[in-house]
Scaffold this motif. Sequence first.
Motif, mmCIF file in Angstrom:
data_model
loop_
_atom_site.group_PDB
_atom_site.id
_atom_site.type_symbol
_atom_site.label_atom_id
_atom_site.label_comp_id
_atom_site.label_asym_id
_atom_site.label_seq_id
_atom_site.Cartn_x
_atom_site.Cartn_y
_atom_site.Cartn_z
ATOM 1 N N TRP A 134 5.415 -47.248 -17.792
ATOM 2 C CA TRP A 134 4.026 -47.542 -17.309
ATOM 3 C C TRP A 134 2.738 -46.770 -17.939
ATOM 4 N N LEU A 135 3.163 -45.483 -18.110
ATOM 5 C CA LEU A 135 2.134 -44.639 -18.673
ATOM 6 C C LEU A 135 2.110 -45.029 -20.383
ATOM 7 N N GLN A 136 3.214 -45.206 -20.922
ATOM 8 C CA GLN A 136 3.222 -45.562 -22.342
ATOM 9 C C GLN A 136 2.328 -46.757 -22.755
ATOM 10 N N ARG A 137 2.352 -47.752 -21.562
ATOM 11 C CA ARG A 137 1.600 -49.125 -21.807
ATOM 12 C C ARG A 137 0.401 -48.856 -21.447
ATOM 13 N N GLN A 138 0.028 -47.979 -20.534
ATOM 14 C CA GLN A 138 -1.651 -47.740 -20.382
ATOM 15 C C GLN A 138 -1.921 -47.044 -21.408
ATOM 16 N N ARG A 139 -1.246 -46.134 -22.168
ATOM 17 C CA ARG A 139 -2.029 -45.609 -23.279
ATOM 18 C C ARG A 139 -1.933 -46.376 -24.507
ATOM 19 N N ALA A 140 -1.104 -47.326 -24.780
ATOM 20 C CA ALA A 140 -1.072 -48.271 -25.688
ATOM 21 C C ALA A 140 -2.289 -49.091 -25.674
ATOM 22 N N ASN A 141 -2.872 -49.341 -24.118
ATOM 23 C CA ASN A 141 -3.997 -50.307 -23.953
ATOM 24 C C ASN A 141 -5.159 -49.547 -23.886
ATOM 25 N N GLY A 142 -5.029 -47.973 -24.186
ATOM 26 C CA GLY A 142 -6.242 -47.150 -24.068
ATOM 27 C C GLY A 142 -6.947 -47.049 -22.892
ATOM 28 N N GLN A 143 -5.998 -47.157 -21.726
ATOM 29 C CA GLN A 143 -6.349 -47.068 -20.159
ATOM 30 C C GLN A 143 -5.801 -45.663 -19.883
ATOM 31 N N VAL A 144 -6.775 -44.827 -19.165
ATOM 32 C CA VAL A 144 -6.564 -43.678 -18.210
ATOM 33 C C VAL A 144 -6.301 -44.265 -16.698
ATOM 34 N N PRO A 145 -5.269 -44.023 -16.315
ATOM 35 C CA PRO A 145 -5.250 -44.681 -14.913
ATOM 36 C C PRO A 145 -5.715 -43.876 -13.813
ATOM 37 N N ASP A 146 -6.311 -44.216 -12.918
ATOM 38 C CA ASP A 146 -6.883 -43.465 -11.888
ATOM 39 C C ASP A 146 -5.799 -43.397 -10.617
ATOM 40 N N GLU A 147 -6.179 -42.823 -9.574
ATOM 41 C CA GLU A 147 -5.214 -42.413 -8.557
ATOM 42 C C GLU A 147 -4.650 -43.540 -7.919
ATOM 43 N N ALA A 148 -5.521 -44.695 -7.571
ATOM 44 C CA ALA A 148 -5.099 -45.677 -7.013
ATOM 45 C C ALA A 148 -4.202 -46.638 -7.719
ATOM 46 N N ALA A 149 -4.391 -46.434 -9.096
ATOM 47 C CA ALA A 149 -3.462 -47.309 -9.977
ATOM 48 C C ALA A 149 -2.143 -46.561 -10.061
ATOM 49 N N VAL A 150 -2.108 -45.171 -10.038
ATOM 50 C CA VAL A 150 -0.725 -44.622 -9.952
ATOM 51 C C VAL A 150 0.016 -44.960 -8.687
ATOM 52 N N ARG A 151 -0.933 -44.633 -7.562
ATOM 53 C CA ARG A 151 -0.116 -45.234 -6.142
ATOM 54 C C ARG A 151 0.554 -46.783 -6.331
ATOM 55 N N ASP A 152 -0.371 -47.548 -6.965
ATOM 56 C CA ASP A 152 0.035 -48.960 -7.028
ATOM 57 C C ASP A 152 1.338 -49.015 -7.690
ATOM 58 N N MET A 153 1.563 -48.210 -8.859
ATOM 59 C CA MET A 153 2.431 -48.538 -9.666
ATOM 60 C C MET A 153 3.857 -47.861 -8.839
ATOM 61 N N LEU A 154 3.646 -46.824 -8.212
ATOM 62 C CA LEU A 154 4.453 -46.059 -7.441
ATOM 63 C C LEU A 154 5.096 -46.664 -6.119
ATOM 64 N N SER A 155 4.215 -47.854 -5.735
ATOM 65 C CA SER A 155 4.622 -48.640 -4.535
ATOM 66 C C SER A 155 6.060 -49.359 -4.846
ATOM 67 N N GLY A 156 6.355 -49.461 -6.025
ATOM 68 C CA GLY A 156 7.542 -50.032 -6.366
ATOM 69 C C GLY A 156 8.917 -49.128 -5.998
ATOM 70 N N HIS A 157 8.695 -47.938 -5.392
ATOM 71 C CA HIS A 157 9.694 -47.112 -5.139
ATOM 72 C C HIS A 157 9.479 -46.418 -3.831
ATOM 73 N N LEU A 158 10.753 -46.488 -3.014
ATOM 74 C CA LEU A 158 10.706 -46.107 -1.730
ATOM 75 C C LEU A 158 11.212 -44.572 -1.641
ATOM 76 N N CYS A 159 10.554 -43.642 -1.398
ATOM 77 C CA CYS A 159 10.939 -42.189 -1.338
ATOM 78 C C CYS A 159 11.352 -41.871 -0.082
ATOM 79 N N ARG A 160 12.625 -41.515 0.364
ATOM 80 C CA ARG A 160 12.866 -40.989 1.662
ATOM 81 C C ARG A 160 12.390 -39.776 2.161
ATOM 82 N N CYS A 161 11.985 -39.083 1.146
ATOM 83 C CA CYS A 161 11.473 -37.581 1.286
ATOM 84 C C CYS A 161 9.979 -37.736 1.783
ATOM 85 N N THR A 162 9.349 -38.941 1.374
ATOM 86 C CA THR A 162 7.996 -39.409 1.719
ATOM 87 C C THR A 162 7.142 -38.564 1.074
ATOM 88 N N GLY A 163 7.185 -37.451 0.317
ATOM 89 C CA GLY A 163 6.200 -36.617 -0.220
ATOM 90 C C GLY A 163 5.372 -37.106 -1.272
#
Length: 167
Positions: free
Chosen positions: A124-153
């Motif tokens: 994801w970060l490589q594609r963001q960089r290729a498009n000249g974008q610096v993601p904000d926290e909301a975008a990072v959380r959106d990307m991470l929503s594809g992962h379920l972390c049972r430690c929840t941190g």
Amino acid sequence: MNHPVLEREALHTVRLTLNGRTRSGQTRPRLLLSDFLRHELGATGTHVGCEHGVCGACTVRIDGVAARACLTLAVQVDGRQVDTVENPGGNDAVLDALKAAFKRHHALQCGFCTAGILMSSADWLQRQRANGQVPDEAAVRDMLSGHLCRCTGYTPIVNAVMEVARA
Ligand code: FES
Ligand code: FES
């Protein structure tokens, strides 16, 4: 495109480039890529959680694109490039930066889902960089929503990815 019909019980040879090295193994058509990596090729860095595409723990990159190894058959990667969290060549600057940031931010936790999160984040970060974008926290959380972390941190994970995104 014509695909060969594979015999159900026959062993098929799968040749691939795994983390920069040519590898091959034998598999029946129904074996999942996640099991092929772990049990046939010994690449145990890729973890298996739900086995139906929900948790993201098994995420690898196939020809550079993040994909669920538990939703991919081993025979589908014949002739292709697969990268896992092991990345023994150390030739992926973004993945290396993410691993270091995860250590700094204590984002590893139990480590079970970490491999998949690292592989998704690197792609994801490589594609963001290729498009000249610096993601904000909301975008990072959106990307991470594809992962379920049972430690929840999630906060240290978000901070680690944000650090690399802003570097
Ligand atoms: S093990 Fe593949 S998504 Fe959960
Ligand atoms: S780090 Fe433990 S399940 Fe995600």
